[in-house]
Scaffold this motif. Structure first.
Motif, PDB file in Angstrom:
ATOM      1  N   SER A   1      -8.704  -0.212   7.501  1.00 31.90           N
ATOM      2  CA  SER A   1      -8.457   0.475   5.804  1.00 31.90           C
ATOM      3  C   SER A   1      -8.330   1.852   6.155  1.00 31.90           C
ATOM      4  O   SER A   1      -8.122   2.626   5.273  1.00 31.90           O
TER       5      SER A   1
ATOM      6  N   ASP B   1      -4.852   2.915   6.872  1.00 32.79           N
ATOM      7  CA  ASP B   1      -3.706   2.612   5.696  1.00 32.79           C
ATOM      8  C   ASP B   1      -5.125   1.583   4.094  1.00 32.79           C
ATOM      9  O   ASP B   1      -4.789   1.320   4.923  1.00 32.79           O
TER      10      ASP B   1
ATOM     11  N   SER C   1      -3.575   0.664   2.230  1.00 26.08           N
ATOM     12  CA  SER C   1      -3.637  -0.724   1.258  1.00 26.08           C
ATOM     13  C   SER C   1      -3.992  -1.822   1.814  1.00 26.08           C
ATOM     14  O   SER C   1      -4.353  -3.053   1.578  1.00 26.08           O
TER      15      SER C   1
ATOM     16  N   GLU D   1       3.344   0.871  11.980  1.00 22.74           N
ATOM     17  CA  GLU D   1       3.258   1.951  11.242  1.00 22.74           C
ATOM     18  C   GLU D   1       2.738   2.664  12.456  1.00 22.74           C
ATOM     19  O   GLU D   1       2.090   4.090  12.268  1.00 22.74           O
ATOM     20  N   TYR D   2       1.178   2.471  13.038  1.00 20.80           N
ATOM     21  CA  TYR D   2       0.086   3.217  13.731  1.00 20.80           C
ATOM     22  C   TYR D   2      -0.216   2.252  15.126  1.00 20.80           C
ATOM     23  O   TYR D   2      -0.943   2.466  15.444  1.00 20.80           O
TER      24      TYR D   2
END
Ligand code: GCU
Length: 343
Positions: free
Chosen positions: A110, A113, A115, A149-150
Motif C-alpha cells: 500500500s 499504491d 488502493s 504497473e510497479y
C-alpha cells in the motif's frame, strides 16, 4: 582356469545387473545425464517467516513444482527468516531486479499504491470465506494485475488469517483499555492511523524487530495472527491476547518483472500454475497451523480474551473515518466487497 571362468561370470552378471538398474532408474526418474545438467536459471525467493511456517512451506512447494515441471531447468532457492531483507526492502529489490520472487504482506504494497488498502480495511471481511470469495473473484484478479504497473507480477494469494491484539500489560476488554498503549504496527500509514484511532500510540517497525522491542518494553504490544504470535515467540513477551480479528491482510506471491521478462511464455505459464497450486497448499497448511499455534500458546500460558460483540461494535465504529480517508476514492469497490459478505 576354472577360478578365472568363475570370476568372469561374476563380472558379467554384475555388468548385467548394473545395466538393469540404470535402465530402471532411467524409466523412473528420467535421464540421469540430463538431471545432472546445471539449471538454466537459479532464482531467489524472499520470505520473512521462519522455516516451518505455512507460507515458507508453500514457497518450498512452489519451488519443487517449478523444478519438476521444467525438468530442472528452473531452480528457485527459498531464503526464509528475512534473509534477503525486510519486506519493504525485498519489494524494492524485486522492482530493480535484485530478488526474483517473494511472498509479502499486502500492507507493504500500500506504500506503493494506496488502493491496496481496499483489501485490508479493518473489520472488512465477515470471515475467511468472505475474503477468499473476494480474492478469487474479479476484484482479487484486478489487484494481482495492479502490481504490473510497479515492475512486479502478481502470482497468487496466500492466507494470513485474522490479526488480533496482544500486549504485556493487561487483557484488553474494551476500547478504553487501548488508551495510551504503545502498539507496534506494520510500516503502513493506514495501520498507524487505525491504532491511533483506537486511542493507542502506534509504533511502526519491521517484523524482525518486534520481539526485542516487546522484550525491552519499548512497546507494550503488537497485533498479528496466531501463527506469527507463536512462531516469532511473541507470546513469551506479550501474554495477553485479545481476539477481535480487526484485520485480515492477504499476502501476495510476487515475481520481479525483470525476471518474468526473461522467461518464455511456456515457462511463465508453468510458474503461474505452480504458484496457484502452492497457494492452495498453503491455505490448507494455514488452517492446521492456526489451531496448532493457538494450542501451543495456551499451553505456554497465554491469557486469551475475546471481545464481546458489543465491544467489537465500538472498535468497528471507531474505524469509519479510516474507510473514508484511505478508500474514499474506491468506495464503490469497498461497498461491493461488503455486499459480497452478505450473499
Ligand atoms: C505477518 C505477515 C508478515 C508480516 C508480518 C508483520 O506475519 O505474514 O509477512 O511481515 O505479519 O506484522 O509485519
Amino acid at each position: 582356469v576354472n577360478n578365472l571362468k568363475y570370476k568372469k561370470r561374476i563380472i558379467q552378471s554384475l555388468i548385467v545387473a548394473l545395466w538393469a538398474a540404470a535402465i530402471t532408474c532411467y524409466i523412473k526418474t528420467g535421464n540421469p545425464l540430463l538431471k545432472s545438467q546445471p539449471p538454466e536459471y537459479v532464482f531467489s525467493y524472499g520470505e520473512n517467516q521462519p522455516e516451518n511456517y505455512p507460507t515458507t512451506m508453500g514457497a518450498y512447494y512452489f519451488a519443487r513444482l517449478v523444478e519438476e515441471q521444467t525438468e530442472g531447468r528452473i531452480k528457485i532457492l527459498v531464503k526464509s527468516n528475512g534473509e534477503l531483507g525486510q519486506e519493504a526492502n525485498v519489494i524494492w529489490q524485486m522492482q530493480h531486479g535484485g530478488v526474483d520472487f517473494a511472498r509479502v504482506s499486502l500492507s507493504q504494497l500500500s506504500a506503493m499504491d494506496a488502493s491496496f488498502n481496499v483489501l485490508q480495511l479493518p473489520y472488512l471481511y465477515v470471515n475467511s470465506d468472505h475474503m477468499w470469495k473476494v480474492l478469487e473473484g474479479t476484484i482479487g484478479d484486478d489487484f494481482l494485475n495492479l502490481v504490473n504497473e510497479y515492475e512486479l507480477v502478481g502470482l497468487s494469494w496466500y492466507d494470513a488469517g485474522a490479526r488480533n491484539f496482544y500486549n504485556n500489560v493487561k487483557p484488553i476488554t474494551c476500547l478504553e483499555d487501548m488508551e495510551g498503549m504503545r502498539i507496534r504496527v506494520q510500516q503502513a500509514d493506514m495501520m498507524v492511523d487505525m491504532i491511533e484511532t483506537l486511542g493507542a500510540k502506534a509504533v511502526p517497525m519491521s517484523y524482525e524487530e518486534v520481539y526485542s522491542n516487546l522484550q525491552q518494553k519499548k512497546v507494550d504490544g503488537a497485533e498479528n495472527n496466531w501463527p506469527s504470535y507463536e512462531s516469532m515467540n511473541h507470546y513469551e513477551v506479550a501474554k495477553y491476547y485479545t481476539i477481535d480479528e480487526h484485520t485480515r491482510i492477504p499476502e501476495m506471491q510476487l515475481c520481479s518483472k525483470h525476471t518474468w521478462d526473461k522467461l518464455t511464455p511456456e515457462d511463465q505459464n508453468i510458474i503461474s500454475l505452480c504458484a496457484w497450486e502452492s497457494a492452495l497448499y498453503e491455505r490448507e497448511l494455514w488452517k492446521e497451523r492456526e489451531k496448532e499455534s493457538k494450542n501451543k500458546v495456551l499451553e505456554k500460558g497465554t491469557i486469551v480474551t475475546e471481545l464481546s460483540p458489543e465491544e467489537k461494535e465500538h472498535f468497528r465504529n471507531a474505524m469509519e473515518d479510516i474507510y473514508e480517508k484511505y478508500c474514499g476514492e474506491n468506495m464503490d469497490i469497498v461497498e461491493q466487497i461488503i455486499q459480497m459478505g452478505t450473499e
